[in-house]
Design a protein around this motif. Structure first.
Motif, PDB file in Angstrom:
ATOM      1  N   LEU A  61      23.537  30.619  51.925  1.00  0.00           N
ATOM      2  CA  LEU A  61      24.611  29.793  52.474  1.00  0.00           C
ATOM      3  C   LEU A  61      25.986  30.265  52.014  1.00  0.00           C
ATOM      4  N   VAL A  62      26.095  30.663  50.761  1.00  0.00           N
ATOM      5  CA  VAL A  62      27.378  31.164  50.264  1.00  0.00           C
ATOM      6  C   VAL A  62      27.727  32.479  50.959  1.00  0.00           C
ATOM      7  N   SER A  63      26.744  33.337  51.201  1.00  0.00           N
ATOM      8  CA  SER A  63      26.987  34.585  51.922  1.00  0.00           C
ATOM      9  C   SER A  63      27.494  34.315  53.330  1.00  0.00           C
ATOM     10  N   ILE A  64      26.876  33.362  53.992  1.00  0.00           N
ATOM     11  CA  ILE A  64      27.318  32.977  55.339  1.00  0.00           C
ATOM     12  C   ILE A  64      28.735  32.433  55.282  1.00  0.00           C
ATOM     13  N   ASP A  65      28.999  31.580  54.296  1.00  0.00           N
ATOM     14  CA  ASP A  65      30.349  31.027  54.143  1.00  0.00           C
ATOM     15  C   ASP A  65      31.386  32.129  53.936  1.00  0.00           C
ATOM     16  N   LEU A  66      31.069  33.088  53.092  1.00  0.00           N
ATOM     17  CA  LEU A  66      32.008  34.190  52.826  1.00  0.00           C
ATOM     18  C   LEU A  66      32.329  34.963  54.099  1.00  0.00           C
ATOM     19  N   GLU A  67      31.299  35.295  54.858  1.00  0.00           N
ATOM     20  CA  GLU A  67      31.519  36.048  56.090  1.00  0.00           C
ATOM     21  C   GLU A  67      32.300  35.230  57.113  1.00  0.00           C
ATOM     22  N   GLN A  68      32.011  33.942  57.191  1.00  0.00           N
ATOM     23  CA  GLN A  68      32.745  33.112  58.139  1.00  0.00           C
ATOM     24  C   GLN A  68      34.197  32.939  57.697  1.00  0.00           C
ATOM     25  N   GLU A  69      34.440  32.846  56.414  1.00  0.00           N
ATOM     26  CA  GLU A  69      35.816  32.788  55.923  1.00  0.00           C
ATOM     27  C   GLU A  69      36.564  34.072  56.269  1.00  0.00           C
ATOM     28  N   ASP A  70      35.881  35.189  56.137  1.00  0.00           N
ATOM     29  CA  ASP A  70      36.487  36.472  56.493  1.00  0.00           C
ATOM     30  C   ASP A  70      36.845  36.500  57.977  1.00  0.00           C
ATOM     31  N   ARG A  71      35.947  36.017  58.808  1.00  0.00           N
ATOM     32  CA  ARG A  71      36.219  35.974  60.254  1.00  0.00           C
ATOM     33  C   ARG A  71      37.380  35.037  60.567  1.00  0.00           C
ATOM     34  N   ILE A  72      37.447  33.909  59.891  1.00  0.00           N
ATOM     35  CA  ILE A  72      38.558  32.972  60.099  1.00  0.00           C
ATOM     36  C   ILE A  72      39.871  33.638  59.714  1.00  0.00           C
ATOM     37  N   ASP A  73      39.884  34.323  58.572  1.00  0.00           N
ATOM     38  CA  ASP A  73      41.102  35.030  58.140  1.00  0.00           C
ATOM     39  C   ASP A  73      41.544  36.049  59.187  1.00  0.00           C
ATOM     40  N   GLU A  74      40.586  36.821  59.707  1.00  0.00           N
ATOM     41  CA  GLU A  74      40.922  37.820  60.723  1.00  0.00           C
ATOM     42  C   GLU A  74      41.496  37.158  61.976  1.00  0.00           C
ATOM     43  N   LEU A  75      40.888  36.070  62.398  1.00  0.00           N
ATOM     44  CA  LEU A  75      41.374  35.372  63.593  1.00  0.00           C
ATOM     45  C   LEU A  75      42.757  34.764  63.366  1.00  0.00           C
ATOM     46  N   GLU A  76      42.969  34.214  62.173  1.00  0.00           N
ATOM     47  CA  GLU A  76      44.287  33.664  61.864  1.00  0.00           C
ATOM     48  C   GLU A  76      45.349  34.759  61.873  1.00  0.00           C
ATOM     49  N   ASP A  77      45.003  35.927  61.345  1.00  0.00           N
ATOM     50  CA  ASP A  77      45.939  37.055  61.367  1.00  0.00           C
ATOM     51  C   ASP A  77      46.258  37.460  62.806  1.00  0.00           C
ATOM     52  N   ARG A  78      45.244  37.512  63.642  1.00  0.00           N
ATOM     53  CA  ARG A  78      45.466  37.874  65.050  1.00  0.00           C
ATOM     54  C   ARG A  78      46.338  36.849  65.764  1.00  0.00           C
ATOM     55  N   ILE A  79      46.091  35.574  65.480  1.00  0.00           N
ATOM     56  CA  ILE A  79      46.903  34.516  66.087  1.00  0.00           C
ATOM     57  C   ILE A  79      48.354  34.651  65.641  1.00  0.00           C
ATOM     58  N   GLU A  80      48.546  34.922  64.352  1.00  0.00           N
ATOM     59  CA  GLU A  80      49.898  35.085  63.827  1.00  0.00           C
ATOM     60  C   GLU A  80      50.627  36.227  64.528  1.00  0.00           C
ATOM     61  N   VAL A  81      49.949  37.330  64.730  1.00  0.00           N
ATOM     62  CA  VAL A  81      50.545  38.476  65.425  1.00  0.00           C
ATOM     63  C   VAL A  81      50.897  38.096  66.856  1.00  0.00           C
ATOM     64  N   LEU A  82      49.994  37.439  67.548  1.00  0.00           N
ATOM     65  CA  LEU A  82      50.239  37.050  68.936  1.00  0.00           C
ATOM     66  C   LEU A  82      51.382  36.046  69.042  1.00  0.00           C
ATOM     67  N   GLU A  83      51.412  35.093  68.118  1.00  0.00           N
ATOM     68  CA  GLU A  83      52.506  34.120  68.131  1.00  0.00           C
ATOM     69  C   GLU A  83      53.839  34.801  67.851  1.00  0.00           C
ATOM     70  N   SER A  84      53.823  35.766  66.964  1.00  0.00           N
ATOM     71  CA  SER A  84      55.034  36.515  66.656  1.00  0.00           C
ATOM     72  C   SER A  84      55.526  37.275  67.886  1.00  0.00           C
ATOM     73  N   ARG A  85      54.599  37.881  68.602  1.00  0.00           N
ATOM     74  CA  ARG A  85      54.967  38.597  69.828  1.00  0.00           C
ATOM     75  C   ARG A  85      55.546  37.650  70.883  1.00  0.00           C
ATOM     76  N   LEU A  86      54.937  36.495  70.998  1.00  0.00           N
ATOM     77  CA  LEU A  86      55.430  35.506  71.953  1.00  0.00           C
ATOM     78  C   LEU A  86      56.833  35.044  71.577  1.00  0.00           C
ATOM     79  N   ALA A  87      57.059  34.841  70.292  1.00  0.00           N
ATOM     80  CA  ALA A  87      58.379  34.400  69.833  1.00  0.00           C
ATOM     81  C   ALA A  87      59.430  35.480  70.068  1.00  0.00           C
ATOM     82  N   ASP A  88      59.030  36.733  69.910  1.00  0.00           N
ATOM     83  CA  ASP A  88      59.953  37.860  70.151  1.00  0.00           C
ATOM     84  C   ASP A  88      60.300  37.993  71.614  1.00  0.00           C
ATOM     85  N   ASP A  89      59.363  37.623  72.493  1.00  0.00           N
ATOM     86  CA  ASP A  89      59.593  37.713  73.933  1.00  0.00           C
ATOM     87  C   ASP A  89      60.556  36.635  74.437  1.00  0.00           C
ATOM     88  N   ASP A  90      60.702  35.576  73.679  1.00  0.00           N
ATOM     89  CA  ASP A  90      61.598  34.471  74.116  1.00  0.00           C
ATOM     90  C   ASP A  90      63.038  34.795  73.949  1.00  0.00           C
TER      91      ASP A  90
END
Length: 90
Positions: A61-90
């Motif tokens: 369970l801890v291994s699964i949690d670690l991997e899912q946390e890693d995936r969440i971090d990656e997705l949050e980073d991608r969202i941040e990049v996309l939001e930054s691009r959207l803000a730059d386009d405005d």
């Protein structure tokens, strides 16, 4: 002297076998997701073997949690990049 406990990889393989009926009962679209959870556990088998925890499910369970946390971090980073691009386009 030999080991008194099976390796974590052995335990993990047995767990996968034990959960086989559950996996087969899942909808087909959920079976690959279920398999991914065990893949996550396999990726941390070396660390889990050092723990030698009495509850064999805990390191899984801890291994699964670690991997899912890693995936969440990656997705949050991608969202941040996309939001930054959207803000730059405005």
């Amino acid at each position: 002297m030999g080991r008194t406990n099976p390796t974590f990889r052995d335990v993990l393989s047995r767990m996968e076998d034990e959960w086989g009926d559950f996996r087969r009962a899942l909808r087909r679209r959920h079976q690959p997701l279920f398999d991914r959870l065990f893949t996550y556990a396999h990726e941390h088998a070396d660390a889990a073997s050092h723990l030698n925890h009495p509850d064999r499910l805990a390191p899984v369970l801890v291994s699964i949690d670690l991997e899912q946390e890693d995936r969440i971090d990656e997705l949050e980073d991608r969202i941040e990049v996309l939001e930054s691009r959207l803000a730059d386009d405005d």
